[in-house]
Each structure stands twice: as C-alpha cells, then as structure tokens.
Design a protein around this motif. Sequence first.
Motif, PDB file in Angstrom:
ATOM      1  N   UNK A 167       0.852  -1.193   0.000  1.00 10.20           N
ATOM      2  CA  UNK A 167       0.000   0.000   0.000  1.00 10.20           C
ATOM      3  C   UNK A 167       0.889   1.245   0.000  1.00 10.20           C
ATOM      4  N   UNK A 168       0.687   2.179  -0.939  1.00 12.94           N
ATOM      5  CA  UNK A 168       1.427   3.439  -0.841  1.00 12.94           C
ATOM      6  C   UNK A 168       1.027   4.166   0.451  1.00 12.94           C
ATOM      7  N   UNK A 169       2.010   4.440   1.274  1.00  9.39           N
ATOM      8  CA  UNK A 169       1.744   5.124   2.552  1.00  9.39           C
ATOM      9  C   UNK A 169       2.485   6.450   2.565  1.00  9.39           C
ATOM     10  N   UNK A 170       1.934   7.388   3.313  1.00 11.49           N
ATOM     11  CA  UNK A 170       2.587   8.701   3.395  1.00 11.49           C
ATOM     12  C   UNK A 170       3.990   8.552   3.993  1.00 11.49           C
ATOM     13  N   UNK A 171       4.971   9.264   3.415  1.00 10.80           N
ATOM     14  CA  UNK A 171       6.345   9.107   3.922  1.00 10.80           C
ATOM     15  C   UNK A 171       6.469   9.631   5.354  1.00 10.80           C
ATOM     16  N   UNK A 172       5.588  10.563   5.717  1.00  9.81           N
ATOM     17  CA  UNK A 172       5.579  11.024   7.112  1.00  9.81           C
ATOM     18  C   UNK A 172       5.379   9.847   8.059  1.00  9.81           C
ATOM     19  N   UNK A 173       4.720   8.803   7.591  1.00  9.81           N
ATOM     20  CA  UNK A 173       4.495   7.603   8.411  1.00  9.81           C
ATOM     21  C   UNK A 173       5.611   6.582   8.177  1.00  9.81           C
ATOM     22  N   UNK A 174       5.915   6.295   6.911  1.00 11.90           N
ATOM     23  CA  UNK A 174       6.901   5.221   6.669  1.00 11.90           C
ATOM     24  C   UNK A 174       8.316   5.620   7.095  1.00 11.90           C
ATOM     25  N   UNK A 175       8.628   6.912   7.055  1.00 12.72           N
ATOM     26  CA  UNK A 175       9.992   7.325   7.414  1.00 12.72           C
ATOM     27  C   UNK A 175      10.070   7.833   8.851  1.00 12.72           C
ATOM     28  N   UNK A 176       9.046   7.542   9.604  1.00 15.13           N
ATOM     29  CA  UNK A 176       8.987   8.125  10.944  1.00 15.13           C
ATOM     30  C   UNK A 176       9.878   7.371  11.920  1.00 15.13           C
ATOM     31  N   UNK A 177      10.596   8.115  12.756  1.00 11.31           N
ATOM     32  CA  UNK A 177      11.353   7.509  13.849  1.00 11.31           C
ATOM     33  C   UNK A 177      10.474   7.703  15.094  1.00 11.31           C
ATOM     34  N   UNK A 178       9.701   6.676  15.421  1.00 15.29           N
ATOM     35  CA  UNK A 178       8.694   6.848  16.489  1.00 15.29           C
ATOM     36  C   UNK A 178       9.285   7.292  17.814  1.00 15.29           C
ATOM     37  N   UNK A 179      10.335   6.610  18.311  1.00 16.52           N
ATOM     38  CA  UNK A 179      10.880   7.054  19.611  1.00 16.52           C
ATOM     39  C   UNK A 179      11.361   8.505  19.571  1.00 16.52           C
ATOM     40  N   UNK A 180      11.949   8.914  18.429  1.00 19.14           N
ATOM     41  CA  UNK A 180      12.477  10.288  18.360  1.00 19.14           C
ATOM     42  C   UNK A 180      11.348  11.321  18.351  1.00 19.14           C
ATOM     43  N   UNK A 181      10.220  10.975  17.718  1.00 23.12           N
ATOM     44  CA  UNK A 181       9.110  11.927  17.608  1.00 23.12           C
ATOM     45  C   UNK A 181       8.206  11.927  18.855  1.00 23.12           C
ATOM     46  N   UNK A 182       8.374  10.893  19.672  1.00 26.75           N
ATOM     47  CA  UNK A 182       7.441  10.710  20.796  1.00 26.75           C
ATOM     48  C   UNK A 182       7.352  11.918  21.752  1.00 26.75           C
ATOM     49  N   UNK A 183       8.493  12.470  22.212  1.00 25.62           N
ATOM     50  CA  UNK A 183       8.363  13.591  23.160  1.00 25.62           C
ATOM     51  C   UNK A 183       7.557  14.756  22.572  1.00 25.62           C
ATOM     52  N   UNK A 184       7.827  15.081  21.317  1.00 23.35           N
ATOM     53  CA  UNK A 184       7.107  16.193  20.675  1.00 23.35           C
ATOM     54  C   UNK A 184       5.613  15.864  20.559  1.00 23.35           C
ATOM     55  N   UNK A 185       5.318  14.599  20.208  1.00 22.38           N
ATOM     56  CA  UNK A 185       3.915  14.201  20.038  1.00 22.38           C
ATOM     57  C   UNK A 185       3.176  14.267  21.382  1.00 22.38           C
ATOM     58  N   UNK A 186       3.813  13.792  22.448  1.00 24.30           N
ATOM     59  CA  UNK A 186       3.168  13.820  23.772  1.00 24.30           C
ATOM     60  C   UNK A 186       2.905  15.270  24.182  1.00 24.30           C
ATOM     61  N   UNK A 187       3.885  16.106  23.945  1.00 23.29           N
ATOM     62  CA  UNK A 187       3.750  17.526  24.296  1.00 23.29           C
ATOM     63  C   UNK A 187       2.590  18.146  23.504  1.00 23.29           C
TER      64      UNK A 187
END
Length: 367
Positions: A167-187
């Motif tokens: 399935x073509x998925x948005x690169x914002x999702x496929x290239x995401x580094x979840x642990x690195x983005x987590x603090x910003x997302x929680x905030x």
Amino acid sequence: MGPLRSVVLAGGGTGGHIYPLLAFADALRRHFPQIRITTLGSPKGMENQLIPAAGYDLRSIPAFQLPRSLNLDLLRTPDRMYRSAHAAGEIIDEVEAEVVVGFGGYVSVPAYLAAWRRELPIVIHEVNVPPGVANRMGMKFTKRVAVGFPHQLEQAEALRNARLVGVPLRTGITHMDRPALRPQALYHFGLRPDLPVLFVSGGSSGARTINLAVAAAAKRLAHAGIQVLHVQGGRNDPFEVPNDLPVPYVVVPYLSDMQLGYAAADLMLCRGGAITVAETTALGMPAIYVPYPFSNQEQRRNALPVVEAGGGLLVDNSELTPDWIERNIIPLARDRQRLAQMGTAAAGYGRRDGDEQLLRFVLEAVS
Ligand SMILES: CC(=O)N[C@H]1[C@@H](OP(=O)(O)OP(=O)(O)OC[C@H]2O[C@@H](n3ccc(=O)[nH]c3=O)[C@H](O)[C@@H]2O)O[C@H](CO)[C@@H](O)[C@@H]1O
C-alpha cells in the motif's frame, strides 16, 4: 522510456481510497519533479478536503450512484454514467494523460471507462477482499491490477493474477522515527511521558461503537493509569468523557498529522480498514482490531494475518464493551514486554515500499 509527463489519479469517498492516492502522487513527484498530476474526485467525498490540502489539483466529475453489486448493464445504459465518463475523458484529453491509475471509490469508474475508450493504459490499485465494486468494473478494462496484501491473492478469484505491491503510505508515516518523535507528540497532545497511551481511531470516518465503548470505560482506564488519545473521526457525533479524570483523556475530531498520533501511542485500538492495517504494521504498532461488521468481513480479513502473526488482537464489534476493555486492554497497555513482542510481530508483516512498488508497476504499463 523518458520521464512521465502527465498522470490522472482517480479515487475518492473515504480516507481509505484517498491516502494511498496521495502517497502515490508524492512518489510520482519525487521521481518526476516536472510531472503534471491531476486527480479525479466526486463532489462530496473526503477528497475535497484532503487533496487540495496536500497541494494537488482536484477535478470534480458529476456524481452518480453505483449499485452495491456488480451490474454491467450500468455501463450500457444510464446517461449519468456517460456524463461522468465524458467529463473524465475531457480532463484526460486536456492534460494529455499517459496513464490512469485508480484507487477505487465510485468516481474511478468513469475514469476507467474514459481511459479504455482512448486506449490509455489503466492501472488499478485494490486493497480489499472482496475488491470494491468500482475496481471490479475497472477490471473489465484492464488486467493491470495491483494489490496491497498477500491474503488478497489467495482469497479473491478476481485478484489471483494481480501484482502484490503493498500500500502506498505517506512518507511522514513510513519514514517516521517513532521514539524520536514521541516527546514532541506527547507535548503536542498534552499527554504525560510516564504513563502508557492508548490511541483510539475508528478510521477516516470514525466508529461509533468504538467511540462509545472507550468513552464509557474512561474512568476505569484513567484509574489504571492509562492515558487515552481518542480520534473521533470525520463523520461521527461527539461523545461525552468525564472531565474530572486523574490522567489525560484527549479527544480530537480528526488528525491531519496522523503520524503524531502513532508517535504518541503505545497501543492502538482501531477498526481493520486496509490502510490502517498497512500503517500499524509498517510502524510495528501493537493494535487491537475491531473490524467493521457490515462490510463482507473485509476488515476481519485485513486484520487476521497480523493477529495470527502475533501482532495484535481481534475483537468482535459486539464484544467491545467497557468490561472487555477493562479485562483486556488495561493489562495489555501496562505490559511493556508484551507490547514490544507484539510490535515486533506486527512489523514482520508490514511493508513500507508500496509507493515505489506501485510506481514500478505503472512504469511497466506505460513502457
Ligand atoms: C467502513 C468501511 O467500509 N471502511 C473501509 C474504508 O475505511 P477507511 O476510509 O476508514 O480507511 P482505512 O482505515 O483503510 O484508512 C484510514 C486512513 O485515514 C487516516 N486517518 C484516519 C483518522 C484520522 O484522524 N486521520 C487520518 O489521517 C489513517 O491514517 C489512514 O490512512 O476504506 C478501507 C480501504 O478501502 C477499507 O478497508 C475499509 O473497510
């Protein structure tokens, strides 16, 4: 062959048809920066919000109703279909399209018909079993059919000879580094870093049963120290959540930045829409799937291989009650080791290169 110059992408209705179209458009633009991309949508579908917001040219073609089952008489008779096909054909001519790629939704049918009349290559991308009515009609005009998942090849006769591309998925999702983005997302959501987060999403339109069951379990979840990030969904009514909870329960109407939700989450509770399953598995996200019960079992079929691989749990819509949530979700959300195992199993089933694989298939069609 030279670079692709002009492509028409057709698809609409709900997010499940539109997000893969957008992800594929992004892949086209990456490879062919000068390409002209024209999308065909219906006047009322979610494409009217999502496609212009992503910066692509959306042309609306006159609406008509497709029956729920395949009926070829439709192609011979009604004026409205011909009006729509005529409109699609004029756009195809105007932009000098070299290929039409359809993702399903009734708006794809006139695009397939117009492309066939012009002897243009047609590529269909299908993610469900059984295939949607629009794409089944499209299959009368082309053998170039791509699918998202291995189970589709085995479970649908019409898809037996399809190409498995993912399935073509948005690169914002496929290239995401979840642990690195987590603090910003929680905030971003006002969530705490020290407590697990249950991410609830009923797909692009939302899911009433899921919304009501989780909201009714809000107190029990909160007292067990589980935070909730709850996406209501584009077409769903608001629901009540107590406002004196000891830990955050955050309700958002819709997430255009879905990756922020995934980044914040430890565990997901969702329907089994094909794109949702492609995303959770691409991300290695442990998930509890509650398939929509009224669509030919298609969502159960999507979720079952992931669950069998150990990447999640499956629960019937009718069984998702606050008691079930208390008995099953609360212990799971607090068990980091089990979540990690589930995440690894989910990732083993996931794919991230559906956009590139579909592009390769389309290039073969035009060469
Ligand atoms: C009830 C029904 O018939 N649902 C169908 C519909 O689901 P639906 O349209 O809900 O699509 P999916 O669950 O497959 O995908 C939802 C998409 O919307 C995105 N999203 C969702 C919520 C949000 O707030 N923000 C956001 O961006 C998700 O990240 C995902 O990309 O199309 C799917 C793909 O054809 C089918 O498999 C489903 O069976």
